[in-house]
Design an enzyme around this catalytic site. Structure first.
Site, PDB file in Angstrom:
ATOM      1  N   ASP A  14      -1.512 -10.527   3.886  1.00  0.00           N
ATOM      2  CA  ASP A  14      -1.419  -9.116   3.503  1.00  0.00           C
ATOM      3  C   ASP A  14      -0.290  -9.003   2.483  1.00  0.00           C
ATOM      4  OD1 ASP A  14      -1.305  -6.374   3.379  1.00  0.00           O
ATOM      5  OD2 ASP A  14      -1.576  -6.098   5.534  1.00  0.00           O
ATOM      6  N   ASP A 109      -5.790  -6.402  -1.466  1.00  0.00           N
ATOM      7  CA  ASP A 109      -4.484  -6.981  -1.110  1.00  0.00           C
ATOM      8  C   ASP A 109      -4.492  -7.712   0.227  1.00  0.00           C
ATOM      9  OD1 ASP A 109      -4.709  -4.895   0.645  1.00  0.00           O
ATOM     10  OD2 ASP A 109      -2.742  -4.034   0.225  1.00  0.00           O
ATOM     11  N   GLU A 110      -5.666  -8.103   0.700  1.00  0.00           N
ATOM     12  CA  GLU A 110      -5.758  -8.650   2.044  1.00  0.00           C
ATOM     13  C   GLU A 110      -6.904  -9.646   2.135  1.00  0.00           C
ATOM     14  OE1 GLU A 110      -5.724  -5.275   4.804  1.00  0.00           O
ATOM     15  OE2 GLU A 110      -6.454  -6.732   6.271  1.00  0.00           O
TER      16      GLU A 110
END
Length: 447
Positions: A14, A109-110
């Site tokens: 993350d 973003d993950e």
DNA sequence: TCTGGGGTCCTAGGACCC
DNA sequence: TCTGGGGTCCTAGGACCC
């Protein structure tokens, strides 16, 4: 707990305050200062607050107005630069794919990585060293963006691990330690437990995952529903064998817009529908997909939100057709008081653009010939006759008057007949081969 | 000056079919 | 003819996630 892994092979990454971190990387003057990225207009909300801004209480999903109240002078309020975030994300995802071919991006973003599909030492010290190395490489490759990593025997444990030590964290949950880590945490830490579920659980005294563990399956499903209850029952036991899935096909494509001021003007609303349909249609066309269900989303002045949808006989990707359906759906909703938001979406996607899988309308309009049975059957034959009606097609009926096709299936067609003036007329479902129903005009919207 | 935009999944009821 | 059950499709709404 059949398929639960024995080794800590699932990694969750993350990126920390990602949008704000990219801005601080690109604008050195912002480093160390509070940065808020998101909508900057009167109705904007915060996408990402840097950790400096979080110290003042700024949070994702908060209205930007409120973030402005909370943050001191000197705080940077920036609009989003999605292309920049996308490029940086791709750099990171490429690093993950060097670890294993099994990478599942969850969002920009993950991502999850299944390390078992790469050649790695899956001992706890082994994966710890691997994660430290990964974090260092990400920081170098992105120019200073940091990420938090969690590693464990399942997606749920890895994800919780990445949350435990943010920002710039690294948490490995050793096999066998899952319940010890999970049980003290609030139920909110589990994926799928939002405000509504947490509130329901709180009302029966369930606050932590340990409390959840003591609930019977029957109690849990009666409280939150079959699927959700069964899922939570397993998650509370760290019983999670969900695989890392590399590429998931999109199921819908949509675009929506909140207006700076509520709209009432029909011409403005129509223009917005056109613009949204164009965005959706061109994205569908670019990805080579089309879909059968068109959905209109409406948010009224009082924030009440509704959707209206129509499923077509054929998949569409043409902005004009999408807009046409959306216009009519909008025509049937109450616009008094003004609209705050409009959205247009297409779902029921198939990987073929219109015209690839289905012949052009002009080619299939002819009914398939019915083979005459030797004896007339007692019931209408479930024969191969297919009459194709197109949503939006203008039709006439000797008794019911003129109307247009609302939807159609293989052997039936739903027609909305126009009443006098603007009064909506009756909706009738007719057999698709009803001889009384005739096209008013030859279809004229064929591309 | 409250409340974005892009998604996924589930539920429930009604229609329809077998 | 009556009754019922199961499955699928469609619509609408809600919860949730980032």
């Amino acid at each position: 707990m059949e398929g639960v892994r024995r080794e800590p092979s699932i990694l969750h990454l993350d990126l920390d305050a990602f949008f704000a971190a990219v801005e601080q990387r690109d604008k050195p003057s912002l480093r160390g200062r509070p940065v808020v990225v998101g909508g900057t207009g009167g109705r904007g909300v915060v996408s990402t607050a840097s950790y400096e801004a979080r110290a003042f209480g700024a949070r994702s999903a908060m209205s930007t107005i409120e973030a402005r109240r909370l943050c001191p002078a000197g705080t940077a309020f920036l609009g989003t630069r999605f292309a920049a975030y996308k490029r940086t994300s791709e750099v990171v995802m490429a690093l993950l794919r060097e670890l294993s071919p099994l990478v599942e991006p969850v969002s920009i973003d993950e991502a999850y990585v299944d390390l078992a599909a790469g050649a790695h030492d899956l001992s706890v010290p082994g994966v710890t060293a691997l994660a430290a190395e990964l974090k260092a490489r990400i920081a170098v490759a992105t120019g200073g963006v940091t990420g938090s990593v969690g590693i464990g025997t399942s997606k749920a444990v890895a994800k919780i691990g990445s949350e435990l030590d943010k920002p710039d964290g690294l948490t490995v949950v050793p096999p066998g330690q899952e319940l010890a880590v999970l049980h003290p945490l609030p139920v909110r830490a589990l994926g799928g437990v939002g405000p509504a579920t947490a509130e329901r659980l709180a009302q029966i005294g369930v606050k932590t995952i340990g409390d959840l563990h003591r609930l019977s399956l029957v109690d849990l499903t009666s409280l939150v529903g079959q699927a959700h209850g069964a899922g939570l029952y397993r998650l509370a036991r760290a019983d999670d064998d969900r695989p890392v899935v590399t590429d998931r096909e999109a199921k819908s494509v949509s675009a929506e817009e909140t207006f700076a001021r509520d709209l009432t003007d029909p011409a403005r609303l129509a223009a917005e529908i056109e613009a949204l349909a164009t965005r959706v249609g061109s994205r569908l066309q670019r990805s080579g997909t089309s879909g059968r269900t068109v959905t209109l989303k409406v948010r009224r002045y009082d924030f009440s939100t509704l959707t209206r949808s129509q499923t077509l006989a054929h998949a569409v990707d043409d902005p004009r057709q999408i807009a046409e359906i959306a216009h009519r759906l909008l025509g049937a909703v109450d616009r008094s008081g003004g609209l705050r938001l409009l959205g247009v979406g297409v779902s029921g996607l198939s990987p073929y653009a219109q015209g690839d899988l289905f012949a052009e309308p002009s080619e299939v309009v002819q009914p398939v010939e019915v083979v005459e049975p030797a004896e007339p059957p007692a019931d209408p034959a479930p024969g191969p006759a297919v009459v194709v009606w197109y949503p939006g097609q203008d039709v006439v009926h000797p008794e019911l008057g003129s109307g247009w096709v609302w939807g159609s299936g293989l052997n039936r067609v739903t027609v909305r007949f126009e009443g006098p003036r603007t009064t909506p007329g009756p909706v009738r479902t007719l057999a698709a081969d009803d001889p009384d129903l005739q096209p008013a005009d030859p279809p004229d919207w064929t591309p």
